[in-house]
Design a protein around this motif. Structure first.
Motif, PDB file in Angstrom:
ATOM      1  N   LYS A   1     -13.248  22.219  11.678  1.00  0.00           N
ATOM      2  CA  LYS A   1     -12.534  21.343  10.747  1.00  0.00           C
ATOM      3  C   LYS A   1     -11.196  21.951  10.344  1.00  0.00           C
ATOM      4  O   LYS A   1     -10.179  21.250  10.282  1.00  0.00           O
ATOM      5  CB  LYS A   1     -13.379  21.075   9.503  1.00  0.00           C
ATOM      6  CG  LYS A   1     -14.552  20.161   9.744  1.00  0.00           C
ATOM      7  CD  LYS A   1     -15.357  19.973   8.469  1.00  0.00           C
ATOM      8  CE  LYS A   1     -16.520  19.035   8.680  1.00  0.00           C
ATOM      9  NZ  LYS A   1     -17.305  18.846   7.446  1.00  0.00           N
ATOM     10  N   ASN A   2     -11.188  23.255  10.085  1.00  0.00           N
ATOM     11  CA  ASN A   2      -9.951  23.933   9.721  1.00  0.00           C
ATOM     12  C   ASN A   2      -8.938  23.901  10.861  1.00  0.00           C
ATOM     13  O   ASN A   2      -7.745  23.660  10.644  1.00  0.00           O
ATOM     14  CB  ASN A   2     -10.219  25.379   9.299  1.00  0.00           C
ATOM     15  CG  ASN A   2     -10.998  25.479   8.013  1.00  0.00           C
ATOM     16  OD1 ASN A   2     -11.037  24.549   7.217  1.00  0.00           O
ATOM     17  ND2 ASN A   2     -11.639  26.613   7.812  1.00  0.00           N
ATOM     18  N   HIS A   3      -9.410  24.143  12.080  1.00  0.00           N
ATOM     19  CA  HIS A   3      -8.534  24.114  13.256  1.00  0.00           C
ATOM     20  C   HIS A   3      -7.994  22.703  13.479  1.00  0.00           C
ATOM     21  O   HIS A   3      -6.808  22.526  13.779  1.00  0.00           O
ATOM     22  CB  HIS A   3      -9.304  24.611  14.484  1.00  0.00           C
ATOM     23  CG  HIS A   3      -8.473  24.766  15.704  1.00  0.00           C
ATOM     24  ND1 HIS A   3      -7.415  25.640  15.784  1.00  0.00           N
ATOM     25  CD2 HIS A   3      -8.536  24.147  16.919  1.00  0.00           C
ATOM     26  CE1 HIS A   3      -6.869  25.549  16.984  1.00  0.00           C
ATOM     27  NE2 HIS A   3      -7.536  24.652  17.690  1.00  0.00           N
ATOM     28  N   PHE A   4      -8.848  21.708  13.321  1.00  0.00           N
ATOM     29  CA  PHE A   4      -8.431  20.311  13.454  1.00  0.00           C
ATOM     30  C   PHE A   4      -7.313  20.007  12.462  1.00  0.00           C
ATOM     31  O   PHE A   4      -6.277  19.450  12.819  1.00  0.00           O
ATOM     32  CB  PHE A   4      -9.629  19.377  13.210  1.00  0.00           C
ATOM     33  CG  PHE A   4      -9.311  17.915  13.336  1.00  0.00           C
ATOM     34  CD1 PHE A   4      -9.535  17.248  14.529  1.00  0.00           C
ATOM     35  CD2 PHE A   4      -8.789  17.190  12.265  1.00  0.00           C
ATOM     36  CE1 PHE A   4      -9.254  15.898  14.655  1.00  0.00           C
ATOM     37  CE2 PHE A   4      -8.502  15.841  12.382  1.00  0.00           C
ATOM     38  CZ  PHE A   4      -8.733  15.197  13.588  1.00  0.00           C
ATOM     39  N   GLN A   5      -7.522  20.390  11.216  1.00  0.00           N
ATOM     40  CA  GLN A   5      -6.539  20.103  10.166  1.00  0.00           C
ATOM     41  C   GLN A   5      -5.230  20.850  10.424  1.00  0.00           C
ATOM     42  O   GLN A   5      -4.150  20.298  10.208  1.00  0.00           O
ATOM     43  CB  GLN A   5      -7.099  20.477   8.802  1.00  0.00           C
ATOM     44  CG  GLN A   5      -6.203  20.038   7.666  1.00  0.00           C
ATOM     45  CD  GLN A   5      -6.853  20.213   6.308  1.00  0.00           C
ATOM     46  OE1 GLN A   5      -7.913  20.823   6.197  1.00  0.00           O
ATOM     47  NE2 GLN A   5      -6.237  19.667   5.291  1.00  0.00           N
ATOM     48  N   LEU A   6      -5.301  22.056  10.922  1.00  0.00           N
ATOM     49  CA  LEU A   6      -4.111  22.825  11.232  1.00  0.00           C
ATOM     50  C   LEU A   6      -3.292  22.161  12.343  1.00  0.00           C
ATOM     51  O   LEU A   6      -2.071  22.050  12.238  1.00  0.00           O
ATOM     52  CB  LEU A   6      -4.510  24.245  11.656  1.00  0.00           C
ATOM     53  CG  LEU A   6      -3.377  25.186  12.024  1.00  0.00           C
ATOM     54  CD1 LEU A   6      -2.569  25.545  10.784  1.00  0.00           C
ATOM     55  CD2 LEU A   6      -3.932  26.436  12.684  1.00  0.00           C
ATOM     56  N   ILE A   7      -3.975  21.686  13.371  1.00  0.00           N
ATOM     57  CA  ILE A   7      -3.293  21.081  14.518  1.00  0.00           C
ATOM     58  C   ILE A   7      -2.844  19.650  14.221  1.00  0.00           C
ATOM     59  O   ILE A   7      -1.709  19.273  14.495  1.00  0.00           O
ATOM     60  CB  ILE A   7      -4.224  21.077  15.765  1.00  0.00           C
ATOM     61  CG1 ILE A   7      -4.618  22.506  16.141  1.00  0.00           C
ATOM     62  CG2 ILE A   7      -3.583  20.358  16.939  1.00  0.00           C
ATOM     63  CD1 ILE A   7      -3.483  23.417  16.522  1.00  0.00           C
ATOM     64  N   LYS A   8      -3.726  18.839  13.671  1.00  0.00           N
ATOM     65  CA  LYS A   8      -3.456  17.409  13.467  1.00  0.00           C
ATOM     66  C   LYS A   8      -2.725  17.099  12.162  1.00  0.00           C
ATOM     67  O   LYS A   8      -2.212  16.005  11.992  1.00  0.00           O
ATOM     68  CB  LYS A   8      -4.771  16.617  13.489  1.00  0.00           C
ATOM     69  CG  LYS A   8      -5.538  16.719  14.782  1.00  0.00           C
ATOM     70  CD  LYS A   8      -4.922  15.863  15.827  1.00  0.00           C
ATOM     71  CE  LYS A   8      -5.858  15.760  17.022  1.00  0.00           C
ATOM     72  NZ  LYS A   8      -5.391  14.804  17.973  1.00  0.00           N
ATOM     73  N   LYS A   9      -2.724  18.030  11.235  1.00  0.00           N
ATOM     74  CA  LYS A   9      -2.059  17.870   9.932  1.00  0.00           C
ATOM     75  C   LYS A   9      -2.731  16.839   9.027  1.00  0.00           C
ATOM     76  O   LYS A   9      -2.101  16.270   8.142  1.00  0.00           O
ATOM     77  CB  LYS A   9      -0.571  17.506  10.095  1.00  0.00           C
ATOM     78  CG  LYS A   9       0.210  18.408  10.994  1.00  0.00           C
ATOM     79  CD  LYS A   9       0.391  19.769  10.371  1.00  0.00           C
ATOM     80  CE  LYS A   9       1.349  20.586  11.223  1.00  0.00           C
ATOM     81  NZ  LYS A   9       0.952  21.915  11.438  1.00  0.00           N
ATOM     82  N   TYR A  10      -3.987  16.565   9.274  1.00  0.00           N
ATOM     83  CA  TYR A  10      -4.802  15.724   8.390  1.00  0.00           C
ATOM     84  C   TYR A  10      -6.268  16.065   8.610  1.00  0.00           C
ATOM     85  O   TYR A  10      -6.619  16.705   9.592  1.00  0.00           O
ATOM     86  CB  TYR A  10      -4.541  14.235   8.613  1.00  0.00           C
ATOM     87  CG  TYR A  10      -5.028  13.682   9.944  1.00  0.00           C
ATOM     88  CD1 TYR A  10      -6.302  13.121  10.058  1.00  0.00           C
ATOM     89  CD2 TYR A  10      -4.218  13.702  11.071  1.00  0.00           C
ATOM     90  CE1 TYR A  10      -6.750  12.608  11.267  1.00  0.00           C
ATOM     91  CE2 TYR A  10      -4.656  13.195  12.282  1.00  0.00           C
ATOM     92  CZ  TYR A  10      -5.923  12.652  12.373  1.00  0.00           C
ATOM     93  OH  TYR A  10      -6.363  12.153  13.573  1.00  0.00           O
ATOM     94  N   GLU A  11      -7.114  15.666   7.667  1.00  0.00           N
ATOM     95  CA  GLU A  11      -8.545  15.932   7.791  1.00  0.00           C
ATOM     96  C   GLU A  11      -9.212  14.850   8.627  1.00  0.00           C
ATOM     97  O   GLU A  11      -8.872  13.673   8.507  1.00  0.00           O
ATOM     98  CB  GLU A  11      -9.199  15.963   6.408  1.00  0.00           C
ATOM     99  CG  GLU A  11      -8.829  17.165   5.596  1.00  0.00           C
ATOM    100  CD  GLU A  11      -9.594  17.239   4.289  1.00  0.00           C
ATOM    101  OE1 GLU A  11     -10.753  16.792   4.240  1.00  0.00           O
ATOM    102  OE2 GLU A  11      -9.012  17.746   3.317  1.00  0.00           O
TER     103      GLU A  11
END
Length: 63
Positions: free
Chosen positions: A7-17
């Protein structure tokens, strides 16, 4: 890698949760294709996401 790290990696890359577990499942598949995660991490994450309700869309037969 565990679900929280994903989830953290997703948010870092995509810029949203991620709003759904299916978004995370798609992201895991992309990460695996691009060799960003190991086979073992991929299997474990897919298993955990499926437990949480993630599903791969079924393809319709074009016959």
């Amino acid at each position: 890698m565990n679900i929280q790290e994903l989830k953290n990696h997703f948010q870092l890359i995509k810029k949203y949760e991620a709003q759904e577990v299916n978004e995370l499942l798609d992201f895991v598949k992309k990460c695996y294709i691009y060799n960003e995660i190991t086979t073992c991490d991929y299997r474990n994450l897919v298993y955990e996401l499926e437990i949480l309700g993630a599903k791969t869309p079924e393809l319709e037969s074009s016959m």
